[in-house]
Every structure is written in C-alpha cells, then in structure tokens.
Design a protein around this motif. Structure first.
Motif, PDB file in Angstrom:
ATOM      1  N   SER A 366       0.827  -1.203   0.000  1.00  0.00           N
ATOM      2  CA  SER A 366       0.000   0.000   0.000  1.00  0.00           C
ATOM      3  C   SER A 366       0.865   1.259   0.000  1.00  0.00           C
ATOM      4  O   SER A 366       0.613   2.198  -0.759  1.00  0.00           O
ATOM      5  N   THR A 367       1.899   1.281   0.844  1.00  0.00           N
ATOM      6  CA  THR A 367       2.782   2.445   0.927  1.00  0.00           C
ATOM      7  C   THR A 367       3.452   2.736  -0.408  1.00  0.00           C
ATOM      8  O   THR A 367       3.497   3.887  -0.864  1.00  0.00           O
ATOM      9  N   ILE A 368       3.972   1.702  -1.052  1.00  0.00           N
ATOM     10  CA  ILE A 368       4.655   1.875  -2.334  1.00  0.00           C
ATOM     11  C   ILE A 368       3.687   2.405  -3.389  1.00  0.00           C
ATOM     12  O   ILE A 368       4.017   3.303  -4.170  1.00  0.00           O
ATOM     13  N   TRP A 374       1.464   9.619  -5.673  1.00  0.00           N
ATOM     14  CA  TRP A 374       1.975  10.959  -5.376  1.00  0.00           C
ATOM     15  C   TRP A 374       2.899  11.447  -6.499  1.00  0.00           C
ATOM     16  O   TRP A 374       2.864  12.629  -6.868  1.00  0.00           O
ATOM     17  N   LEU A 375       3.723  10.554  -7.030  1.00  0.00           N
ATOM     18  CA  LEU A 375       4.603  10.916  -8.140  1.00  0.00           C
ATOM     19  C   LEU A 375       3.798  11.354  -9.365  1.00  0.00           C
ATOM     20  O   LEU A 375       4.147  12.340 -10.034  1.00  0.00           O
ATOM     21  N   TYR A 411      10.801  11.243  -3.622  1.00  0.00           N
ATOM     22  CA  TYR A 411       9.991  10.027  -3.661  1.00  0.00           C
ATOM     23  C   TYR A 411      10.692   8.904  -4.411  1.00  0.00           C
ATOM     24  O   TYR A 411      10.588   7.724  -4.019  1.00  0.00           O
ATOM     25  N   LEU A 412      11.421   9.228  -5.479  1.00  0.00           N
ATOM     26  CA  LEU A 412      12.182   8.211  -6.192  1.00  0.00           C
ATOM     27  C   LEU A 412      13.283   7.638  -5.296  1.00  0.00           C
ATOM     28  O   LEU A 412      13.558   6.423  -5.330  1.00  0.00           O
ATOM     29  N   ALA A 413      13.894   8.492  -4.486  1.00  0.00           N
ATOM     30  CA  ALA A 413      14.935   8.035  -3.552  1.00  0.00           C
ATOM     31  C   ALA A 413      14.342   7.073  -2.521  1.00  0.00           C
ATOM     32  O   ALA A 413      14.973   6.075  -2.150  1.00  0.00           O
ATOM     33  N   ILE A 417      15.410   3.200  -1.726  1.00  0.00           N
ATOM     34  CA  ILE A 417      15.701   2.702  -0.376  1.00  0.00           C
ATOM     35  C   ILE A 417      14.865   1.461  -0.080  1.00  0.00           C
ATOM     36  O   ILE A 417      15.364   0.456   0.448  1.00  0.00           O
ATOM     37  N   LEU A 418      13.562   1.496  -0.419  1.00  0.00           N
ATOM     38  CA  LEU A 418      12.683   0.358  -0.173  1.00  0.00           C
ATOM     39  C   LEU A 418      13.107  -0.853  -0.997  1.00  0.00           C
ATOM     40  O   LEU A 418      12.948  -2.001  -0.555  1.00  0.00           O
ATOM     41  N   PHE A 419      13.654  -0.605  -2.189  1.00  0.00           N
ATOM     42  CA  PHE A 419      14.119  -1.719  -3.021  1.00  0.00           C
ATOM     43  C   PHE A 419      15.393  -2.330  -2.439  1.00  0.00           C
ATOM     44  O   PHE A 419      15.611  -3.545  -2.520  1.00  0.00           O
ATOM     45  N   VAL A 420      16.242  -1.492  -1.852  1.00  0.00           N
ATOM     46  CA  VAL A 420      17.504  -1.972  -1.286  1.00  0.00           C
ATOM     47  C   VAL A 420      17.264  -2.809  -0.034  1.00  0.00           C
ATOM     48  O   VAL A 420      17.965  -3.806   0.213  1.00  0.00           O
ATOM     49  N   ILE A 421      16.246  -2.433   0.765  1.00  0.00           N
ATOM     50  CA  ILE A 421      15.937  -3.175   1.994  1.00  0.00           C
ATOM     51  C   ILE A 421      15.391  -4.556   1.621  1.00  0.00           C
ATOM     52  O   ILE A 421      14.376  -4.664   0.925  1.00  0.00           O
TER      53      ILE A 421
END
Length: 453
Positions: A366-368, A374-375, A411-413, A417-421
């Motif tokens: 949901s967050t993603i 938003w983008l 937002y892209l950053a 970050i979410l992809f790296v985690i």
C-alpha cells in the motif's frame, strides 16, 4: 444546497468535515503503532525524518490543491490526471489508487481484529473485520454527510489522544518527574548516543515507516466533488498541514523520547501506550487500545469512501463499468461503494486462513502504491503549469517548478531505499508489476469501453 442532479455526487461535506478528514488522513496507525519500531531503528534522528517528509508532503498537497482548483470540473485529482496526462495514465492511477486504499484498509481491518482480542481474547480474529466492514458499509451508503460526521469524530479521538500525550509530557519535563530509573527531560533525546545514534544508515531506514505514517493524507483531494465550498475549504485544509505536522508528529515524538529515552522504547508495542503506562495512568493500556482501534476504523472508513469515489471517477471516464458511475437518490455512488466493500471481505477470509504476518506485506504494498500515486500527481502538476503559464489560479504551489522536481527526486529516492531493503524488495516488485499490468492492460480495452460516457 446539496446537488441532487441525477448521477451527481452529493455536496454535503461541510468545512468542519473537510478539515477533520484532512487531519484524519494525516494521523494513522503509522504514527500510533509504527513509530515505536522507527524510533528503535533510528533514534532521535526520526524527528528530522518527520520534518523532511512533512515538508515534501506539504509540497505534494499544494500541487494537489492547485490542480483541483484549476477548473470547476476537477472533482478529484483523478479528473485532473486525465486532463493533463491522458486517459491511459488516468486508468493506471485510478486503479492504483483504488488498490492503495483497498490494501491499506485490509491491513487496518486485520489490526482491528487484533485490537478487539485485547478485550475479547477468545474472539476469532476474522470476526472484527467482518462486523466493521458491515457497519461502515451501511453508514457510507446512507449519506456522505454521515461519512464526514463519523470521520470527524474518529479524527477528534486521535487528536485528543495526541494532545493529551504532549501535555502530559510537557508537565513531566517542566517538573522533572522521575519515571523508574530516569527523569523526564529534553536531554533524554540526545544523551543516549547523540542525535544520530544509529548513523546515517538508521536515519535513512527510518523514512520507510515515516512515509507510511503519511499515506492517505491526499484523501482531501477526493472531497472536492462533495464539498459545498471547495475554493474555501480545500486551501484552508491544505495550508493547515504544517501546523498539524509540527504538533501531531514532531511534538508527540519529542514528548515520547523526552519522557522515555529512545533506547528504552520497545518496538513491539505502541510508544503511546508505553508512555501513558510509564506516567502511571491505570487504564492507559485500555484507553490507548481504544484509540488505536478507532484509528484503524478511521482508515477503513476513509478507504471505503476513497475507493468508491475512485471507481466513480473511472466509470465517468469509461475506464470502469458504467454501472459503477451511478449514484443513489441521496447522492452516494452505491454500486462502486458495494463493489469495493465486497472486495474487502477477502481480508476476512485471509484472517481466517492465513497468519497475521500478512499485515506487513499488505501495508508495504500500500505504501509503495501511494508513493506511485503521489509521483503521478506531481507530474500532472508539472504538465498543468506548462500548459497554463499565463493563466494560473490563485492557489499556487510555492517554489514551483523547483519544488516539483525536489519532491519527485525525494519520492524516487524512497523507492530506491525500499528496493535496497531486503524485507521490502518483494513488495516493491509486486507494486511495479501491478502498475505495469495496468499500463499494458489498458491497451486491451476496446474503444467502446474507453469511450467517455
């Protein structure tokens, strides 16, 4: 007077409703529940995280407000997306936004089942979501004004809880009250490893939960078509956002870490419950359990509203079945409302069949998806400004277009970050795959189905 024209939304939301809906969108389970783990992973630097995300969110909301107020026929931001980015993007963002709130509601409904077990330990976890869906469906079908009234009271409960925490914390700090082996003081914030005790890594990781705390704040952008005076109400609600961020988010987090050192806060329960318990209020756990229950119900109530209005807007553009665009005699999109609510019953089945860890997966997806929406809102705003350089409305986004690009980069950053985690990489891929399927799926729609009715 409410607009009762056939197949038109009813304009029954008052200024008070819009203000409280905006506040309700800014305060959710991310603050009440998620802030504990965020504090544990980042320490006092989470204050800076909330400030940064709050500023970026304000820019996004100002872009949203300018878009909606740029033309009287913009009943929601989805309508503006169609106008400036085209029918395909409207199709993608409309169904993505529908999925945003649907998944968020499923996560919150799962939480309500857990909260109810505090008072009724033997109650099966699926019973709570089932009962709450039925109650909220009935209320939302009756009248949009009733939705606004219910959401106002839900928001008021959350506001009172936060203000009570801040006042209690301020009193304890002023009188240097002792709690166990430590004393309430502002020095507690930095005296246990400094402001960045977890380093830059911990600071960056905190953005995951902080952004989650803000999801749903754009719901005020769906109220324009049902607000009696959007030109007055929407700017007022959006401009009050910095005050709410400062008081509710940063103020409460400072109070929590001043009363209890950040390294004493447990990640497994709400820091609000922990602080009230430390203060010595006997019924703290029960009171706070009621607050987080209403916060989850508020999110579900907002989800039922927003998903039905998203389907209504999609139907009017020919990107959803025409029946979903029909409204009842009291101005409620009854078929869209019923369809979204029926989909929510899936979570009742999942709570019966699957373990509770599904909450983490659904909330992350949901967050993603919210970040994706938003983008698109910011990209739409850029296109609007480009097409209307000499004819901008009075409610302009400050610093545009530089603030637009700053918001997009941020937002892209966060997505990177979410992809790296490792724990959030799969939800990122799931969300991207879902959006890709929507983008490609639009090409398979027949011309007649895409034709604007």
């Amino acid at each position: 007077m409410p607009n009762r024209e056939k197949n038109k939304l009813q304009q029954s939301l008052k200024t008070r409703h819009v203000m409280m809906i905006a506040i309700g969108g800014a305060i959710g389970t991310g603050l009440f529940l998620g802030s504990g783990s965020a504090i544990k992973s980042s320490g006092p630097s989470i204050i800076l995280s909330y400030l940064i995300v709050g500023i970026i969110t304000f820019f996004m909301m100002r872009a949203l407000g300018e878009l909606i107020l740029s033309a009287p026929d913009n009943t929601s931001f989805i309508t503006a997306v169609k106008k400036y980015l085209g029918d395909r993007v409207e199709f993608v963002v409309g169904w993505t936004y529908w999925m945003c709130w649907l998944s968020l509601a499923m996560a919150d409904l799962t939480a309500t089942g857990i909260y109810l077990k505090y008072w009724l330990p033997s109650l099966p976890q699926w019973v709570g979501p089932l009962v709450i869906i039925l109650i909220l469906l009935i209320i939302n079908r009756l009248n949009v004004g009733l939705f606004g009234e219910l959401e106002s009271w839900f928001s008021m409960i959350k506001v009172v809880a936060i203000i009570a925490l801040i006042i209690a914390g301020a009193v304890m700090i002023v009188f240097q009250m002792h709690i166990g082996s430590y004393t309430a003081s502002l020095t507690n914030i930095v005296s246990h490893g400094g402001f960045f005790p977890r380093g830059m890594h911990g600071f960056l990781m905190s953005f995951q939960m902080v952004v989650f705390a803000f999801v749903g704040i754009e719901i005020v952008g769906l109220t324009a078509g049902e607000t009696a005076d959007p030109e007055k109400d929407l700017p007022k609600a959006i401009n009050s956002l910095p005050i709410r961020i400062g008081l509710f988010y940063i103020g409460s987090i400072i109070a929590i870490m001043a009363v209890q050192p950040w390294n004493e806060i447990k990640a497994t329960s709400s820091p609000f419950v922990q602080v009230f318990g430390a203060i010595g209020i006997p019924a703290a756990a029960g009171v706070l359990n009621f607050v987080v229950l209403t916060a989850a119900m508020s999110a579900t109530n907002s989800a039922i509203f927003s998903t039905s209005r998203s389907l209504y807007a999609l139907s009017k553009s020919g990107n959803a079945p025409a029946k979903l665009g029909k409204v009842s005699s009291n101005g409620v999109p009854k078929y869209a409302l019923t369809f979204s609510s029926l989909i929510l019953f899936i979570i009742v089945i999942l709570n019966y069949l699957m373990p509770s860890k599904i909450f983490d997966i659904i909330s992350t997806v949901s967050t993603i998806n919210f970040i994706m929406v938003w983008l698109i809102i910011i990209c739409c705003h850029l296109k609007y400004r480009q097409n209307n350089k000499n004819n901008l409305n009075v409610f302009q986004m400050p610093g545009a277009p530089w603030t637009d690009w700053l918001t997009i980069i941020f937002y892209l950053a966060i997505l990177v970050i979410l992809f790296v985690i490792p724990g959030t990489r799969i939800p990122v891929l799931i969300s991207l795959l879902f959006i890709l399927c929507l983008w490609l799926g639009y090409g398979f729609l027949s011309k007649n189905k895409r034709k604007i009715r």
